[in-house]
Design a protein around this motif. Structure first.
Motif, PDB file in Angstrom:
ATOM      1  N   ALA A  80       1.637   2.434  -3.188  1.00  0.00           N
ATOM      2  CA  ALA A  80       1.267   0.968  -3.077  1.00  0.00           C
ATOM      3  C   ALA A  80       2.787   0.572  -3.694  1.00  0.00           C
ATOM      4  CB  ALA A  80       0.288   0.401  -2.659  1.00  0.00           C
ATOM      5  N   TRP A  81       2.968   0.183  -4.519  1.00  0.00           N
ATOM      6  CA  TRP A  81       4.030   0.212  -4.814  1.00  0.00           C
ATOM      7  C   TRP A  81       5.306   0.257  -4.186  1.00  0.00           C
ATOM      8  CZ3 TRP A  81       4.164  -4.733  -6.980  1.00  0.00           C
ATOM      9  CH2 TRP A  81       4.483  -5.440  -6.951  1.00  0.00           C
ATOM     10  N   LEU A  82       5.021   1.713  -4.636  1.00  0.00           N
ATOM     11  CA  LEU A  82       6.728   2.605  -4.103  1.00  0.00           C
ATOM     12  C   LEU A  82       6.425   2.776  -2.796  1.00  0.00           C
ATOM     13  CD1 LEU A  82       5.998   5.408  -6.601  1.00  0.00           C
ATOM     14  CD2 LEU A  82       7.509   3.383  -6.523  1.00  0.00           C
ATOM     15  N   TYR A  83       5.861   3.010  -1.818  1.00  0.00           N
ATOM     16  CA  TYR A  83       5.491   2.358  -0.620  1.00  0.00           C
ATOM     17  C   TYR A  83       5.906   1.546   0.170  1.00  0.00           C
ATOM     18  CZ  TYR A  83       5.227   8.356   0.297  1.00  0.00           C
ATOM     19  OH  TYR A  83       6.481   9.288  -0.205  1.00  0.00           O
ATOM     20  N   LEU A  84       5.397   0.523  -0.153  1.00  0.00           N
ATOM     21  CA  LEU A  84       5.505  -0.595  -0.184  1.00  0.00           C
ATOM     22  C   LEU A  84       7.013  -1.865   0.274  1.00  0.00           C
ATOM     23  CD1 LEU A  84       1.793  -2.303   0.246  1.00  0.00           C
ATOM     24  CD2 LEU A  84       3.257  -0.959   2.339  1.00  0.00           C
ATOM     25  N   THR A 142       2.527   4.850   3.723  1.00  0.00           N
ATOM     26  CA  THR A 142       2.061   3.588   4.448  1.00  0.00           C
ATOM     27  C   THR A 142       1.347   2.547   5.357  1.00  0.00           C
ATOM     28  OG1 THR A 142       4.612   3.887   3.978  1.00  0.00           O
ATOM     29  CG2 THR A 142       4.426   2.090   5.072  1.00  0.00           C
ATOM     30  N   GLU A 143       1.102   2.888   6.196  1.00  0.00           N
ATOM     31  CA  GLU A 143       0.410   2.164   6.476  1.00  0.00           C
ATOM     32  C   GLU A 143      -1.062   2.512   6.231  1.00  0.00           C
ATOM     33  OE1 GLU A 143       0.162   4.118  10.854  1.00  0.00           O
ATOM     34  OE2 GLU A 143       1.821   3.881  11.684  1.00  0.00           O
ATOM     35  N   LEU A 144      -1.797   3.377   5.448  1.00  0.00           N
ATOM     36  CA  LEU A 144      -3.180   3.579   5.018  1.00  0.00           C
ATOM     37  C   LEU A 144      -2.693   2.787   3.575  1.00  0.00           C
ATOM     38  CD1 LEU A 144      -3.647   7.328   4.552  1.00  0.00           C
ATOM     39  CD2 LEU A 144      -5.508   5.084   5.863  1.00  0.00           C
ATOM     40  N   LEU A 145      -1.487   2.900   2.662  1.00  0.00           N
ATOM     41  CA  LEU A 145      -1.315   1.868   1.378  1.00  0.00           C
ATOM     42  C   LEU A 145      -1.485   0.326   1.852  1.00  0.00           C
ATOM     43  CD1 LEU A 145       0.214   4.416  -0.238  1.00  0.00           C
ATOM     44  CD2 LEU A 145      -1.407   3.842  -0.869  1.00  0.00           C
ATOM     45  N   GLY A 184      -1.981  -2.159   0.626  1.00  0.00           N
ATOM     46  CA  GLY A 184      -1.140  -3.422  -0.069  1.00  0.00           C
ATOM     47  C   GLY A 184      -1.109  -4.500  -0.122  1.00  0.00           C
ATOM     48  N   PRO A 185      -3.019  -5.511  -0.307  1.00  0.00           N
ATOM     49  CA  PRO A 185      -2.336  -7.158  -0.675  1.00  0.00           C
ATOM     50  C   PRO A 185      -2.082  -7.018  -2.263  1.00  0.00           C
ATOM     51  CG  PRO A 185      -4.789  -6.236   0.466  1.00  0.00           C
ATOM     52  CD  PRO A 185      -3.708  -4.686  -0.192  1.00  0.00           C
ATOM     53  N   GLU A 215      -0.119 -11.991   6.076  1.00  0.00           N
ATOM     54  CA  GLU A 215      -0.933 -11.128   6.998  1.00  0.00           C
ATOM     55  C   GLU A 215       0.328 -10.546   8.188  1.00  0.00           C
ATOM     56  OE1 GLU A 215      -1.922 -14.748   8.987  1.00  0.00           O
ATOM     57  OE2 GLU A 215      -4.229 -15.070   7.798  1.00  0.00           O
ATOM     58  N   SER A 216       1.538 -11.124   8.333  1.00  0.00           N
ATOM     59  CA  SER A 216       2.097 -10.264   9.517  1.00  0.00           C
ATOM     60  C   SER A 216       2.957  -8.859   8.502  1.00  0.00           C
ATOM     61  CB  SER A 216       3.503 -10.570   9.707  1.00  0.00           C
ATOM     62  OG  SER A 216       4.244 -11.479   8.444  1.00  0.00           O
ATOM     63  N   ARG A 217       2.750  -9.003   7.484  1.00  0.00           N
ATOM     64  CA  ARG A 217       3.451  -7.759   6.453  1.00  0.00           C
ATOM     65  C   ARG A 217       2.147  -6.632   6.339  1.00  0.00           C
ATOM     66  NH1 ARG A 217       6.791  -8.568   1.387  1.00  0.00           N
ATOM     67  NH2 ARG A 217       6.322  -6.756   0.973  1.00  0.00           N
ATOM     68  N   LEU A 218       0.811  -7.526   6.004  1.00  0.00           N
ATOM     69  CA  LEU A 218      -0.169  -6.811   6.072  1.00  0.00           C
ATOM     70  C   LEU A 218      -1.285  -6.345   6.784  1.00  0.00           C
ATOM     71  CD1 LEU A 218      -1.722  -8.933   3.100  1.00  0.00           C
ATOM     72  CD2 LEU A 218      -0.652  -5.653   2.711  1.00  0.00           C
TER      73      LEU A 218
END
Length: 199
Positions: A21-25, A84-87, A92-93, A152-155
């Motif tokens: 998540a850290w890398l893909y986000l 990326t969507e899954l993470l 992602g939070p 909220e908009s990013r997650l």
């Protein structure tokens, strides 16, 4: 933390979810193993082992710069977009809120609580539909509300931010809300050295 991830059970460990998540986000930049180890609260050797496997799988690239190996999400991989969507929906939070909190002045501590924290801790249950964030400190309430809206908009999910003072958090007394929060799993956000403590 050991055991299969309850946030995204196809992952063998929560750490793998956090790292991906850290890398893909944050696909626009490179991270050293030491930097990721500090962010995620594990040893550099643990990050190195996970990175080796992710590089072999084609999910992460590793580029040498002097003695450093810099890691980055491989966004050319066909799995990059769905991954990326899954993470973002699962791990992602942690990545998004840590980044946003680093720019928020007046934060002494911050935690995710509620169902997301429970799933992260390994408690079985349905996937969390929202994210509950506790911000400890004297940050401007308008800035806290802005942070929640940005997150909220990013997650792509509701973010509920609740703020309490440092004294209330450390001496909760008979506050039923804080008693309830403290009795359940908590996920601490951010490197304490990076979360802004004031102007």
């Amino acid at each position: 933390m050991q055991g299969r991830s309850q946030l995204l059970p196809l992952l063998r460990t929560p750490l793998l979810g956090e790292l991906l998540a850290w890398l893909y986000l944050h696909p626009e930049r490179d991270y050293s193993g030491a930097e990721l180890a500090r962010i995620l609260g594990v040893s550099a050797s643990t990050i190195s082992r996970e990175a080796d496997a992710l590089i072999v799988a084609g999910l992460v690239t590793g580029q040498r710069r002097g003695n450093l190996r810099l890691l980055r999400a491989d966004v050319t991989n066909r799995l990059a977009r769905p991954l990326t969507e899954l993470l973002a929906l699962t791990y992602g939070p942690s990545a998004v809120l840590t980044e946003l909190l680093a720019a928020l002045h007046g934060v002494a501590e911050a935690y995710i609580y509620g169902s997301w924290a429970a799933r992260y801790a390994g408690e079985a249950g349905p996937p969390p539909h929202d994210v509950d964030v506790l911000i400890v400190g004297d940050a401007d309430p308008d800035d806290v509300a802005d942070l929640a809206r940005t997150a909220e908009s990013r997650l792509g999910r509701e973010v509920n931010a609740h703020q309490v003072s440092v004294s209330a958090w450390h001496t909760p007394g008979d506050d039923p809300f804080l008693t309830s929060v403290r009795s359940r799993p908590l996920f601490r956000l951010g490197d304490p050295d990076e979360v802004a403590a004031g102007p």
